[in-house]
Write an enzyme that holds these catalytic residues in place. Structure first.
Site, PDB file in Angstrom:
ATOM      1  N   CYS A   1       0.816  -1.215   0.000  1.00 44.27           N
ATOM      2  CA  CYS A   1       0.000   0.000   0.000  1.00 44.27           C
ATOM      3  C   CYS A   1       0.855   1.273   0.000  1.00 44.27           C
ATOM      4  O   CYS A   1       1.471   1.559  -1.010  1.00 44.27           O
ATOM      5  CB  CYS A   1      -1.017  -0.044   1.129  1.00 44.27           C
ATOM      6  SG  CYS A   1      -2.538   0.789   0.623  1.00 44.27           S
TER       7      CYS A   1
ATOM      8  N   HIS B   1      -4.066  -5.325   0.244  1.00 44.88           N
ATOM      9  CA  HIS B   1      -3.615  -5.732   1.590  1.00 44.88           C
ATOM     10  C   HIS B   1      -3.628  -7.249   1.755  1.00 44.88           C
ATOM     11  O   HIS B   1      -4.648  -7.816   2.164  1.00 44.88           O
ATOM     12  CB  HIS B   1      -4.501  -5.074   2.654  1.00 44.88           C
ATOM     13  CG  HIS B   1      -4.140  -3.653   2.890  1.00 44.88           C
ATOM     14  ND1 HIS B   1      -3.239  -3.253   3.854  1.00 44.88           N
ATOM     15  CD2 HIS B   1      -4.515  -2.537   2.258  1.00 44.88           C
ATOM     16  CE1 HIS B   1      -3.086  -1.947   3.816  1.00 44.88           C
ATOM     17  NE2 HIS B   1      -3.853  -1.483   2.857  1.00 44.88           N
TER      18      HIS B   1
ATOM     19  N   GLU C   1      -2.486  -9.064   3.992  1.00 44.80           N
ATOM     20  CA  GLU C   1      -2.660  -9.547   5.380  1.00 44.80           C
ATOM     21  C   GLU C   1      -4.129  -9.787   5.709  1.00 44.80           C
ATOM     22  O   GLU C   1      -4.435 -10.408   6.732  1.00 44.80           O
ATOM     23  CB  GLU C   1      -2.031  -8.582   6.375  1.00 44.80           C
ATOM     24  CG  GLU C   1      -2.846  -7.341   6.721  1.00 44.80           C
ATOM     25  CD  GLU C   1      -2.806  -6.273   5.645  1.00 44.80           C
ATOM     26  OE1 GLU C   1      -2.162  -6.486   4.593  1.00 44.80           O
ATOM     27  OE2 GLU C   1      -3.448  -5.213   5.834  1.00 44.80           O
TER      28      GLU C   1
END
Ligand SMILES: NC(=O)CC[C@H](N)C(=O)O
Length: 370
Positions: A263, A347, A349
């Protein structure tokens, strides 16, 4: 809530009282309001949630992405009801009140979202006064006075003050990916506003993680003799953050270290390689964004939270566009042609969100294996 264009929205206040000004963005995720509110990338932004049932699972200490909520405030469809979840330790309203964050319920957040999509992310003043005393003209003026995110470096507000080690792993790692492994690769992670779950994913992929503040120089990074360097997510305008981060990244590139960015980290890497970033109309904030891996043709459903993007037209020779958004074709990933240096806009994660992109942590670990 007052918008800079003069429109006023009334609702039921909860959380802290007072007034806060910010950019208003929408998030379409159906889960993870606590992770969203505590994601440091949301500094300077108020989040309006299109999903109507916000607050129904309460709040718990494990789901914080950083110590406290960072988003400036929240706008929801309903006044939150009592939480119903065994993990809840607090109500959303009390949690926000104790941490000085203002919220408003009872708004048609989907209508608001349509307006944001058409007009772009507005500047707003969000006010909560239990007695209902609002000077709406003054609020509109406050909304107009908000400087906007363009040109704002907010990473310095949310980065750590000193370096620290991270060894906590993800508590759940999906099937098909390696189970938590003992640390094999020494990684320096630059904290522009890092989410805890990114650090957990790095640790689970076998990285021995040392986190350094956003202003770390290349010499400070290299002094740790890392096998690889990670560039974190974070708030604000990447171009404004570039003043100190770009020279650091260039220095690390010269040293030939593997690098991975997420990001803001992706945007910073692109800037260091000579590309440009642009402010988007309303950005991407949600947990169902399709992204195509140009090299394999595979589509990943991803979690996103960004209001700026790398302008793929400006990518220099030797930098390949690896991922694109299937919503609007915007850039979602790059890699250097001749080196293990890569980054993504989304993202992996998945906190909250789908787990399709976890392979990127493994790819980073594999790039340090040789
Ligand atoms: N999640 C992030 O790292 C956000 C990056 C940047 N602040 C943006 O809005 O585009």
């Amino acid at each position: 809530m007052a918008l800079a264009d003069g429109s006023i929205f009334y609702g039921y206040g909860f959380g802290a009282t007072g007034v806060t000004t910010a950019e208003l963005c929408f998030n379409t995720a159906m889960t993870g309001y606590q992770e969203i509110m505590t994601d440091p990338s949301y500094a300077g932004q108020i989040v309006t949630f299109t999903f109507p049932h916000i607050g129904n699972t309460g709040v718990n200490p494990e789901d914080d992405e950083t110590a406290d909520p960072v988003a400036a405030g929240m706008v929801v469809k309903w006044d939150p009801t009592q939480p119903s979840n065994w993990r809840a330790t607090e109500t959303l309203s009390d949690w926000l009140a104790k941490r000085g964050r203002i919220a408003i319920g009872g708004l048609d957040t989907r209508r608001l979202t349509r307006a944001i999509r058409q007009q772009g992310a507005p500047h707003v003043a969000l006010a909560h006064d239990p007695d209902g005393n609002f000077d709406t003209d003054a609020l509109v003026e406050q909304a107009r006075a908000f400087p906007g995110l363009e040109g704002l470096d907010l990473a310095l507000d949310v980065t750590c003050s000193q370096s620290y080690r991270w060894d906590e792993m993800r508590w759940a790692w999906p099937d098909g990916y390696p189970r938590q492994t003992a640390p094999k690769h020494k990684v320096v992670a630059i904290d522009f506003g890092a989410k805890r779950n990114i650090l957990r994913c790095l640790a689970s992929a076998g990285c021995d993680v040392t986190v350094l503040p956003a202003t770390a120089t290349a010499a400070e990074v290299l002094a740790h003799e890392p096998d690889g360097v990670f560039l974190s997510n974070g708030p604000g305008d990447p171009a404004a953050t570039g003043a100190y981060a770009v020279p650091m990244i260039k220095g690390v590139l010269e040293a030939g270290k593997p690098m991975f960015g997420i990001c803001l980290g992706h945007q910073m890497l692109a800037l260091a390689l000579g590309a440009k970033t642009i402010k988007m109309n309303h950005g991407h904030h949600g947990a169902n964004h399709p992204v195509k891996d140009n090299e394999t043709g595979k589509v990943e459903i991803t979690s996103m939270n960004h209001g700026f993007a790398v302008d793929s037209q400006t990518l220099p020779k030797g930098v390949i566009e690896t991922h694109i958004s299937l919503f609007d074709g915007s850039n979602c990933g790059i890699r250097m042609e001749d080196r293990p240096v890569f980054s993504v806009q989304h993202h992996p994660e998945a906190s909250p969100g789908p787990q399709d992109s976890f392979y990127l942590f493994e790819r980073f670990a594999a790039s340090m294996a040789g």
